[in-house]
Scaffold this active site. Structure first.
Site, PDB file in Angstrom:
ATOM      1  N   HIS A   1       0.879  -1.247  -0.184  1.00 44.23           N
ATOM      2  CA  HIS A   1       0.018  -0.074   0.120  1.00 44.23           C
ATOM      3  C   HIS A   1       0.819   1.279   0.015  1.00 44.23           C
ATOM      4  CE1 HIS A   1      -4.039  -1.519   0.095  1.00 44.23           C
ATOM      5  NE2 HIS A   1      -3.722  -2.308   1.002  1.00 44.23           N
TER       6      HIS A   1
ATOM      7  N   ASP B   1       0.064   7.255  -3.697  1.00 39.50           N
ATOM      8  CA  ASP B   1      -1.164   6.809  -4.553  1.00 39.50           C
ATOM      9  C   ASP B   1      -1.428   7.785  -5.564  1.00 39.50           C
ATOM     10  OD1 ASP B   1      -1.373   4.289  -3.536  1.00 39.50           O
ATOM     11  OD2 ASP B   1      -3.316   4.987  -2.523  1.00 39.50           O
TER      12      ASP B   1
END
Length: 416
Positions: A175, A205
């Site tokens: 992540h 991200d």
């Protein structure tokens, strides 16, 4: 919060370089301090955007892929999101998933040969396809680059992953926080006497991932239109985030950046570039780097001449930091906002997400908009000839099968 180590010892070579660099900065136009006139976006409630006519297929995922597809949709592309049966499993009501605005949705089971065949039909008619699976998954489903480019040699095939398509960790789960950790970017954040601070998932991200994917697929689309050949774009969050640190690496190579938090000009090490608490528990952000802006800041804050002069001696920055902090603690955030309003002190209140839309400057520019009852950031950037807009609310899975079947000339979609 502890003081940075550089303020407790004699100046090292790196610290002298930092101080020298600061003096040189006074003679360079400031990115932070120079305001350029930007024309307001022309009024257009349903602006088509500069990518009007570009067709994008998004194979549904989470995180950076959907945000990249949203950005393409905000810019006017016709984005068709291929949702999986049962949804992504995040438990978020699709009506509030803003990263699915400006898209249409069809539902296909890619584990079924018929579903994969329909994705290839869409890819044949698309300019760009985006997927965010682990390496090899799209190939196993029959919708990998080779299969799609065989149907449409001009297709730009965008792949969004954390680790990239190859390398020792390519097949490993991860992540945002892990991706930015290994690039050195996470280590830049947080106090010197505490752990690095996680900046939500904005840095990895979206900045290191989505924005690089969008840049890559649009560059590849330009090439495809010029040369008639598509290609695969491998956008890895680790690559993009590392690329974002280029200037910091340059400063480090020049001896003007140390691998210690709160020991540098832009990481809170300088008392005139950081965040201070106010009397009501709020905070003010200070970025008074250049001397002329610092002079305005010091005067408005109420520093004495002797206190303000401490800027020139990094060894005495702890004293300056204490003086600045003490002054900020004498008033509320709202009061200090009024003090600095209209000045070039480079000071701003730290607002919460719920407060930001009401900020006078953002409200005047229309930085936030409301659609389907949801206040949300407006599309960015702004275009003078091809304005953008939120044209569609978040797409509900499968809500547009008939429309896409007709518009993209894939009648089998409506009978699947």
């Amino acid at each position: 919060m502890g003081e940075p180590q550089l303020t407790r010892v004699n100046l090292t070579g790196g610290e002298r370089a930092l101080s020298q660099g600061l003096r040189k900065l006074e003679h360079v136009p400031s990115i932070l301090g120079v305001t350029s006139a930007v024309s307001k976006q022309a009024a257009s409630p349903r602006g088509a955007g500069p990518l009007s006519g570009v067709r994008v297929v998004e194979l549904a995922g989470i995180g950076p892929g959907p945000f990249a597809a949203m950005l393409l949709g905000d810019l006017g592309a016709d984005v068709v999101r291929v949702d999986r049966p049962g949804g992504p499993g995040l438990g978020v009501d699709p009506a509030f998933d803003l990263t699915n605005r400006n898209k249409r949705s069809v539902v296909l089971d890619l584990k079924d040969a018929a579903g994969a065949a329909l994705v290839l039909d869409l890819a044949e008619r698309a300019d760009i396809l985006i997927e965010g699976y682990r390496p090899g998954v799209a190939e196993r489903l029959g919708v990998g680059p080779d299969a799609c480019l065989a149907r449409n040699p001009r297709l730009v095939y965008g792949r969004m992953t954390g680790w990239g398509q190859d390398g020792p960790l390519a097949a490993t789960a991860g992540h945002d926080i892990g991706y930015i950790a290994v690039t050195g970017a996470l280590g830049l954040t947080g106090p010197a006497d505490g752990p690095p601070a996680a900046p939500a998932n904005l840095l990895g991200d979206y900045a290191g991932g989505s924005l690089y994917l969008v840049t890559g697929v649009l560059a590849a689309l330009h090439h495809a239109r010029a040369h008639g050949r598509g290609q695969v774009v491998d956008a890895a969050i680790v690559d993009g985030t590392a690329h974002l640190t280029t200037m910091i690496h340059a400063m480090r190579a020049a001896g003007a950046w140390q691998d210690r938090r709160e020991a540098n000009l832009l990481d809170g090490g300088a008392p005139f570039y950081g965040v201070y608490a106010t009397s009501d528990g709020g905070h003010m952000a200070v970025g008074a780097l250049e001397q002329r802006f610092y002079d305005t800041f010091a005067a408005a804050l109420g520093l004495t001449g002797q206190e303000a002069a401490l800027r020139d001696d990094p060894a005495r920055w702890p004293e300056l930091r204490a003086a600045v902090a003490a002054r900020f603690r004498t008033r509320t955030r709202e009061e200090w906002t009024g003090v600095f309003a209209g000045t070039d002190a480079c000071v701003a209140p730290v607002l919460g997400l719920g407060e930001a839309p009401a900020h006078p400057h953002l409200a005047d520019r229309g930085t936030f908009t409301e659609d389907a009852g949801i206040v949300q950031p407006a599309p960015a950037p702004r275009f003078s000839a091809t304005p953008t807009a939120v044209r569609r609310p978040p797409a509900r899975p499968g809500a547009h099968i008939a429309d896409v079947a007709a518009d993209w000339d894939v009648p089998a979609l409506a009978t699947d």
